[in-house]
Enzyme design. Structure first.
Site, mmCIF file in Angstrom:
data_model
loop_
_atom_site.group_PDB
_atom_site.id
_atom_site.type_symbol
_atom_site.label_atom_id
_atom_site.label_comp_id
_atom_site.label_asym_id
_atom_site.label_seq_id
_atom_site.Cartn_x
_atom_site.Cartn_y
_atom_site.Cartn_z
ATOM 1 N N GLU A 131 -21.326 -38.337 -17.522
ATOM 2 C CA GLU A 131 -22.547 -38.992 -18.005
ATOM 3 C C GLU A 131 -23.075 -39.497 -16.697
ATOM 4 O OE1 GLU A 131 -24.184 -41.812 -21.386
ATOM 5 O OE2 GLU A 131 -21.956 -41.960 -20.957
ATOM 6 N N GLN A 143 -24.335 -48.405 -17.399
ATOM 7 C CA GLN A 143 -23.865 -47.961 -16.284
ATOM 8 C C GLN A 143 -24.006 -48.781 -15.077
ATOM 9 O OE1 GLN A 143 -22.641 -44.012 -16.213
ATOM 10 N NE2 GLN A 143 -23.911 -43.283 -18.006
ATOM 11 N N ARG A 228 -49.421 -39.174 -27.412
ATOM 12 C CA ARG A 228 -50.185 -38.933 -26.240
ATOM 13 C C ARG A 228 -49.061 -38.627 -24.917
ATOM 14 N NH1 ARG A 228 -53.952 -43.307 -27.476
ATOM 15 N NH2 ARG A 228 -55.525 -42.328 -28.494
ATOM 16 N N GLY A 250 -25.471 -46.165 -37.208
ATOM 17 C CA GLY A 250 -26.086 -47.295 -37.958
ATOM 18 C C GLY A 250 -26.574 -48.468 -36.856
ATOM 19 N N ASP A 275 -20.346 -41.198 -28.851
ATOM 20 C CA ASP A 275 -20.410 -42.362 -28.011
ATOM 21 C C ASP A 275 -19.530 -43.453 -27.883
ATOM 22 O OD1 ASP A 275 -21.477 -43.013 -25.451
ATOM 23 O OD2 ASP A 275 -23.291 -43.935 -26.042
#
Length: 377
Positions: A131, A143, A228, A250, A275
């Site tokens: 990652e 991080q 946009r 959640g 995660d």
């Protein structure tokens, strides 16, 4: 082993009344429930249960007080044991943005672990997800910003060699110097996921054209999907075959946004991830992620400035939460089983109840989806 009287989640991603035969860790038969079977081995009565493939998590950092980035076989073994107890039978845990020598040691240890470990009652390590460190300083999340570096194909080749080919997924910010060329050079040997990025729509499209085919934890650490400026999410939607990870704990994503994501990307492209960090399965308190202090209370894990620092929710609970949010059970299961396996090229062996595949099988209660049993034999 014969598993009978349950509703089997088939490779067509629907439930059917079937019986499943396994031998020596391989599925040897998926038969009509009414078939007459002369069988003298172990028989499992799955009445009242869904019979589903073991779950696969391709993006999590740790659990049970341990993190992949500890760089030890003992940490990986403890992580694999906890994940198995939760119904996750194949894992592709993630590193963080760390010094090069630390990443190399983590990968070396992971590669050695796959050669020497016994997988009994533990999830099987089938890959590693990098990652970091090739992300955007503007979207670094939890991080360490000071350790971020430009993408390097040479470095990835070296790390892949060290790991014994275990790197399956690399999160990368496509707007950073050298990122597109890095993807172009290596997308045939590892998968690239766009994330921790400030990229615009056109840059994302270019990266997908170069070979990237994922987005990392959709909505989080990326520009919003604006009418946009559709940004990364719009580019992923417009590009066939791009997978989208999502954290259904959640906390990270609202119910409405979860339902919208599944509507946008459909059931073939969504991937449930946890995660999770080392506090998953642990009490409230102080933990760490990527060398940074994390405070955990309930289902929230945050840095001192309030930045979300991964989750503390195992993948099976993310699956149950997705169903509570209105995602049909068949679609949620697909996003936690075959889709993650497809996304890292491991679907020939894992991810569905099919003859010839690994016998990674769960029994889930049909009322509340609680885990009743895990089988890998």
């Amino acid at each position: 082993m014969l598993i009978k009287n349950g509703l089997v989640f088939t490779e067509k991603c629907r439930f059917e009344h079937l019986s499943v035969l396994t031998e020596d860790g391989v599925i040897t038969g998926v038969l009509p429930a009414y078939a007459m079977i002369k069988y003298g081995g172990e028989v499992v009565d799955a009445s009242g249960c869904y019979v589903v493939p073991g779950l696969t998590d391709i993006h999590f950092h740790g659990c049970a007080g341990h993190d992949l980035c500890e760089g030890t076989a003992e940490a990986i073994s403890s992580i694999a044991e906890f994940e198995y107890s939760q119904g996750v039978t194949t894992i592709c845990p993630a590193t963080m943005t760390l010094p090069d020598e630390d990443i190399a040691e983590i990968l070396r240890t992971a590669g050695e672990y796959t050669k020497n470990s016994a997988d009994k009652d533990r999830a099987k390590l089938i890959g590693v997800h990098l990652e970091g460190p090739f992300i955007s300083p503007e979207k670094c999340g939890a991080q360490k910003k000071e350790l971020i570096q430009p993408p390097s194909a040479d470095k990835l080749r070296a790390w892949q060699s060290i790991s014994g080919g275990l790197i399956k997924l690399v999160t990368i910010a496509p707007e950073t110097d050298g990122a597109i060329e890095c993807i172009r050079q290596l997308s045939g040997s590892m998968r690239f996921s766009l994330g921790h990025t400030s990229c615009d729509y056109d840059t994302a499209v270019e990266a997908f054209g170069a070979g990237a085919d994922h987005i990392t934890h959709m909505y989080n650490a990326m520009p919003p999907f604006n009418h946009r400026a559709p940004s990364l999410i719009g580019a992923a939607f417009d590009t066939a075959g791009v997978f989208a990870e999502i954290i259904c704990d959640g906390v990270h994503v609202s119910e409405t946004a979860v339902r919208a994501a599944f509507r946008l990307f459909g059931d073939d492209r969504m991937i449930l991830i946890s995660d999770s960090m080392e506090a998953a399965g642990m009490p409230d308190g102080e933990y760490q992620l990527g060398g940074q202090r994390v405070s955990v209370k309930g289902n929230r894990a945050v840095l001192s400035d309030g930045t979300l620092a991964g989750s503390v929710t195992p993948l099976a609970d993310c699956l149950r939460t997705a169903v509570k949010m209105g995602i049909p059970i068949e679609i949620a299961l697909k996003a936690a089983t075959i889709n993650p396996c497809r996304s890292i090229g491991e679907d020939k062996k894992y991810g569905s109840i099919s003859v010839g595949k690994a016998a990674h099988i769960l029994l889930l209660d049909r009322e509340d989806l609680s885990l009743k049993a895990v089988y890998t034999r």
